[in-house]
Scaffold this motif. Structure first.
Motif, short mmCIF file in Angstrom:
data_model
loop_
_atom_site.label_atom_id
_atom_site.label_comp_id
_atom_site.label_asym_id
_atom_site.label_seq_id
_atom_site.Cartn_x
_atom_site.Cartn_y
_atom_site.Cartn_z
N GLN A 6 16.78 6.56 -1.96
CA GLN A 6 17.18 7.35 -0.78
C GLN A 6 16.42 6.83 0.43
N PRO A 7 17.06 6.86 1.63
CA PRO A 7 16.29 6.56 2.84
C PRO A 7 15.28 7.69 3.04
N PRO A 8 14.16 7.43 3.69
CA PRO A 8 13.20 8.51 3.91
C PRO A 8 13.78 9.56 4.87
N PRO A 9 13.40 10.83 4.71
CA PRO A 9 13.97 11.87 5.60
C PRO A 9 13.58 11.66 7.06
N LEU A 10 14.50 11.92 7.92
CA LEU A 10 14.26 11.82 9.37
C LEU A 10 13.14 12.80 9.75
N HIS A 11 12.35 12.44 10.72
CA HIS A 11 11.25 13.25 11.24
C HIS A 11 10.05 13.37 10.32
N PHE A 12 10.11 12.73 9.15
CA PHE A 12 8.92 12.73 8.30
C PHE A 12 7.88 11.81 8.91
N SER A 13 6.63 11.97 8.47
CA SER A 13 5.54 11.19 9.05
C SER A 13 5.42 9.83 8.40
N VAL A 14 5.06 8.86 9.22
CA VAL A 14 4.73 7.54 8.69
C VAL A 14 3.22 7.42 8.71
N HIS A 15 2.65 6.98 7.56
CA HIS A 15 1.20 6.82 7.46
C HIS A 15 0.84 5.34 7.42
N GLY A 16 -0.29 5.00 7.98
CA GLY A 16 -0.83 3.66 7.74
C GLY A 16 -1.37 3.62 6.33
N CYS A 17 -1.38 2.43 5.71
CA CYS A 17 -1.86 2.35 4.32
C CYS A 17 -3.34 2.00 4.29
N SER A 18 -4.06 2.62 3.37
CA SER A 18 -5.47 2.27 3.18
C SER A 18 -5.56 0.95 2.43
N ALA A 19 -6.75 0.37 2.41
CA ALA A 19 -6.95 -0.90 1.68
C ALA A 19 -6.59 -0.73 0.21
N ASP A 20 -6.96 0.41 -0.37
CA ASP A 20 -6.66 0.63 -1.79
C ASP A 20 -5.17 0.69 -2.05
N GLU A 21 -4.49 1.41 -1.17
CA GLU A 21 -3.03 1.52 -1.33
C GLU A 21 -2.37 0.14 -1.23
N THR A 22 -2.79 -0.61 -0.21
CA THR A 22 -2.24 -1.95 -0.03
C THR A 22 -2.52 -2.81 -1.27
N THR A 23 -3.75 -2.72 -1.72
CA THR A 23 -4.13 -3.53 -2.88
C THR A 23 -3.27 -3.18 -4.10
N LEU A 24 -3.11 -1.89 -4.32
CA LEU A 24 -2.31 -1.46 -5.46
C LEU A 24 -0.89 -1.99 -5.36
N PHE A 25 -0.30 -1.84 -4.16
CA PHE A 25 1.09 -2.24 -4.02
C PHE A 25 1.28 -3.74 -4.13
N THR A 26 0.28 -4.52 -3.70
CA THR A 26 0.48 -5.97 -3.61
C THR A 26 -0.03 -6.74 -4.84
N GLU A 27 -0.30 -6.02 -5.92
CA GLU A 27 -0.65 -6.75 -7.14
C GLU A 27 0.49 -7.68 -7.53
N ASN A 28 1.68 -7.16 -7.38
CA ASN A 28 2.88 -7.94 -7.65
C ASN A 28 3.47 -8.46 -6.36
N LEU A 29 4.13 -9.61 -6.42
CA LEU A 29 4.61 -10.20 -5.18
C LEU A 29 6.14 -10.25 -5.09
N HIS A 30 6.79 -9.46 -5.94
CA HIS A 30 8.26 -9.47 -5.89
C HIS A 30 8.81 -9.03 -4.54
N TYR A 31 8.04 -8.21 -3.83
CA TYR A 31 8.55 -7.70 -2.55
C TYR A 31 8.73 -8.80 -1.52
N PHE A 32 8.15 -9.98 -1.75
CA PHE A 32 8.36 -11.12 -0.84
C PHE A 32 9.86 -11.40 -0.68
N ARG A 33 10.55 -11.26 -1.82
CA ARG A 33 11.99 -11.55 -1.79
C ARG A 33 12.72 -10.62 -0.83
#
Ligand SMILES: Nc1ncnc2c1ncn2[C@@H]1O[C@H](COP(=O)(O)OP(=O)(O)OP(=O)(O)O)[C@@H](O)[C@H]1O
Ligand SMILES: [Mg+2]
Lengths: 535, 196
Positions: free
Chosen positions: B107-134
């Motif tokens: 689903q697309p994210p709901p309109l008017h919801f908040s966007v957060h910056g990511c912490s170093a830990d969050e970024t690290t967790l998400f970027t263990e895998n690199l499939h998102y490059f595609r």
């Protein structure tokens, strides 16, 4: 055992071999054309050879602007992605991993190929042992893989069963390999050997090119090897068993044809020998040498021989007559006794001493071998009559250096050696031909050589010749060209399960010890008292 | 930290108005939208823009010899109310109860919801895998994809504490994905090569 992985199969065909993409952390420089490698399929293990390597780029633009001086990260990122290497691999044998039967039978010939992404590995010691067997008995260690320290074995029983050849440029180690093999053959009793030792290098101590001394076969193997010499003077100095004398009566017209080149005879002149033979039989040469001009003219008239040619022949053969080892008339008893000894499993080295010109070598080798062959033919016929195992002639292998002199296309059809190469397997006599230039040997003879061992060859013609009738020549060509100039050999044919490049075993103290240990265990049975060589 | 509010939302990307004028999150950095209990949608910032609140109006020059740059804002506090900063993020995956999924969200994210910056830990967790490059390399925005990916790799590299192994892995993955496009690949690789 952990094997180390090289890459995965990405493409290929049964006929042409497989393409393997190398893993990014692998460099082509760690591999060699001709290297023994293993592909692990789902249900089969394929013992294979690297036949070629290629460098590839995924985008041709890279070729027109290569990143020179690329910083480390860039270089690392490109290696194995945009730039990568593939190797061509040819499966030679396979082992069915799903059947217990194959475990017992060992590797079989290849009947299929693996699918995509089957992994390619460096061969482990286990793989070498699975394919080439363990050392012992007639399984003789000739060397080690280029990058490993484990024995690669040659099956000596299969080796001597057919004629075989050792080739390579000067200094590649042919004569040293021959010593190694002969030592192995003698101690494992795979065959009796007759060695025509043109340069007197096999029997006694000899200095190597780098200056140290190595032992001769007589010294290494003792009484199992008899030494004959043509050179009475040298024989007196050295520990020679018999000085061989050849009689003029033993020289046949066939010998003269063989020597046509050496004696610078025209075809007509050589043919005259045939006419003389027809008229005088065994005695033809003595008759010719003794002819006065009148008698000669008379002979020509009665036989239709060409007078000038006959005169030329007489003149040339008078030069030959002066050789020290020739006498008017000799019986075959010396050679016959030698054959008796060979029949008991002993080996004989015939040294030429100072009579080491091609003419002496060819003349004597031909005469001796002709007699040997006659006797072996008789032995075989006797065996076929009696069918008694005791009468079966022991395998005999004749070692022939400078083989092209006897086996070049012009003479191979006429000489006894050509005959042996072509058909003597029937009589349990085979040849080990040693030569620098395989292209000088009759192709028909080459195609009869069951096992071929070759050091570096650089001439295209020689490479072609040595690969005559070998399947997969194109990739063996690569292995051949990548051999070192010394002590590296490509083994192929009847006596090895698959072609392989080896570093030749060193002929040194360690080897002498191994041989003497093995040799004692298989000491010859007591020789009967009348045997003239009993010590 | 909340940094903006979603004002346009689609399956592939979402646009947010930033809370800080002239300071959208860094190009290539990770943002997240909390879309449910223990479920965050992750995006990579692919575009930023500051302009007039009224789409029909263009900004006019305000600087003088004496007053320019920051001073303009100090002297005209009303600018904060007529200007706005927007940024666009590409949806690249979800982390649901600690499990990383690198693909477009259902689903697309709901309109008017908040966007957060990511912490170093969050970024690290998400970027263990690199499939998102595609996914990044398929983007069709105004920023060239190799620049976008380079920016992302630089951001993550910094976020992961200058993790050299990760950088090498990322470079290889990029090289692999761009192996048929040497020119773009080299642009990217030179852009992420550490300067030290
Ligand atoms: N297996 C070996 N062990 C020890 N030394 C070796 C071995 N093979 C070769 N060599 C070295 O290489 C030199 C040349 O070897 P060898 O005499 O066998 O060459 P070749 O091929 O017979 O040459 P040619 O064609 O000139 O007769 C030897 O003198 C020796 O120093
Ligand atoms: Mg030699």
């Amino acid at each position: 055992m952990e094997r180390s992985r090289l890459g995965v199969v990405t493409d290929g065909a049964f006929n042409t071999g497989l393409t393997v993409r190398l893993d990014a952390d692998r460099s082509t420089e760690d591999l060699r054309v001709g290297e023994f490698v293993v592909i692990e399929g789902k249900s089969n293990r394929y013992f294979s050879m690297i036949s070629d390597m290629q460098l590839r780029v995924s985008d041709p633009r890279l070729l027109s602007s290569p990143p020179d001086d690329a910083p480390p990260l860039v270089a690392h990122a490109l290696a194995g992605t945009s730039t990568y290497a593939t190797v061509e691999v040819k499966p030679m044998l396979m082992l069915d991993l799903t059947s217990d039967l194959d475990e017992l039978r060992g590797p079989q010939s290849v009947r299929t190929i693996p699918m995509h992404f089957a992994a390619l590995y460096e061969a482990s010691e286990m793989d070498f042992a699975t394919v080439f067997g363990k050392e012992g008995g007639t399984n003789f260690a000739v060397g080690t893989p280029v990058t490993m320290d484990i024995p690669i074995c040659l099956r000596l029983d299969r080796f001597v069963e057919r004629s075989n050849g050792i080739f390579g440029q000067s200094g590649t180690g042919k004569s040293f390999l021959a010593r190694l093999l002969l030592s192995g053959i003698v101690t494992s009793r795979a065959a009796a050997n007759l060695i025509f030792d043109m340069h007197s290098e096999y029997a006694f101590d000899k200095q190597t090119e780098d200056g140290h001394w190595v032992r001769g076969l007589r010294e290494l193997l003792g009484s199992q090897v008899l030494v004959y010499s043509l050179d009475a003077e040298a024989a007196a100095r050295r520990n020679v068993d018999v000085t061989l004398i050849i009689g003029l009566n033993q020289i046949e017209a066939e010998d003269i044809m063989l020597l046509a080149d050496e004696l610078d005879l025209t075809a007509t002149t050589a043919a005259t020998a045939g006419l003389l033979g027809d008229q005088y039989g065994d005695d033809w040469l003595r008759q010719l040498l003794a002819m006065s001009p009148d008698e000669l003219a008379q002979f020509c008239q009665s036989s239709g021989a060409h007078p000038e040619a006959t005169k030329a022949l007489q003149r040339k053969l008078r030069e030959v007559q002066r050789r020290g080892y020739l006498t008017e008339k000799a019986s075959f008893s010396l050679i016959d006794e030698m054959v008796t000894a060979l029949g008991k499993g002993r080996s004989a080295i015939l040294e030429f001493g100072r009579h080491d010109s091609p003419l002496d070598y060819m003349l004597v080798a031909n005469i001796v071998t002709r007699r040997v062959r006659r006797l072996y033919q008789q032995k075989m016929e006797r065996f076929e009559e009696t069918k008694a195992e005791a009468d079966r002639p022991l395998q005999l292998m004749i070692t022939l250096e400078e083989a092209h002199k006897f086996l070049n296309p012009t003479v191979a059809r006429q000489t006894i050696f050509g005959t042996i190469a072509r058909e003597m397997r029937k009589y349990n006599v085979t040849l080990m031909v040693i030569d620098q230039r395989p292209s000088g040997i009759d192709p028909e003879v080459m195609s009869q050589l069951g096992t071929r061992i070759t050091g570096l060859l650089t001439e295209e013609r020689d490479i072609d010749a040595v690969l005559t009738g070998v399947s997969g020549r194109s990739f063996l060509r690569g292995s051949l060209a990548s051999l070192d100039t010394r002590q590296q050999l490509l083994l192929m044919g009847h006596a090895v399960p698959m072609p392989i490049t080896v570093r030749t075993r060193s002929y040194d103290k360690e080897f002498y010890q191994d041989i003497q240990r093995g040799g004692r265990a298989q000491e010859l049975p007591d020789v009967v008292a009348t045997d003239i060589w009993a010590e | 930290m909340r940094i903006g509010e979603i004002i346009e939302s689609t399956s592939t990307h979402f646009v947010a108005e930033g809370f800080e004028l002239n300071h959208p999150p860094a190009l290539g950095s990770f943002v997240r939208v909390c879309v449910g209990e223990g479920c965050d949608l992750y995006g990579v910032v692919c575009y930023g823009e500051t302009g007039s609140l009224d789409p029909g109006r263009r900004a006019v020059r305000r600087s003088t010899e004496e007053s320019f740059d920051d001073q303009i804002y100090r002297e005209s506090p009303q600018l904060e109310h007529v200007l706005r900063t927007e940024f666009t993020s590409l949806a690249v995956g979800v982390i649901e109860r600690g499990e990383v999924l690198q693909c477009l969200p259902s689903q697309p994210p709901p309109l008017h919801f908040s966007v957060h910056g990511c912490s170093a830990d969050e970024t690290t967790l998400f970027t263990e895998n690199l499939h998102y490059f595609r996914i990044l390399l398929r983007a069709s925005g105004l920023v060239p994809v190799e620049q976008l990916l380079a920016a992302n790799i630089r951001q993550v590299h910094r976020g992961r504490g200058e993790d050299k192994d990760w950088l090498q892995r990322a470079a290889r993955e990029a090289a692999n994905l761009l192996k048929y496009d040497y020119d773009r690949l080299m642009t990217l690789l030179y852009a992420i090569e550490p300067t030290s």
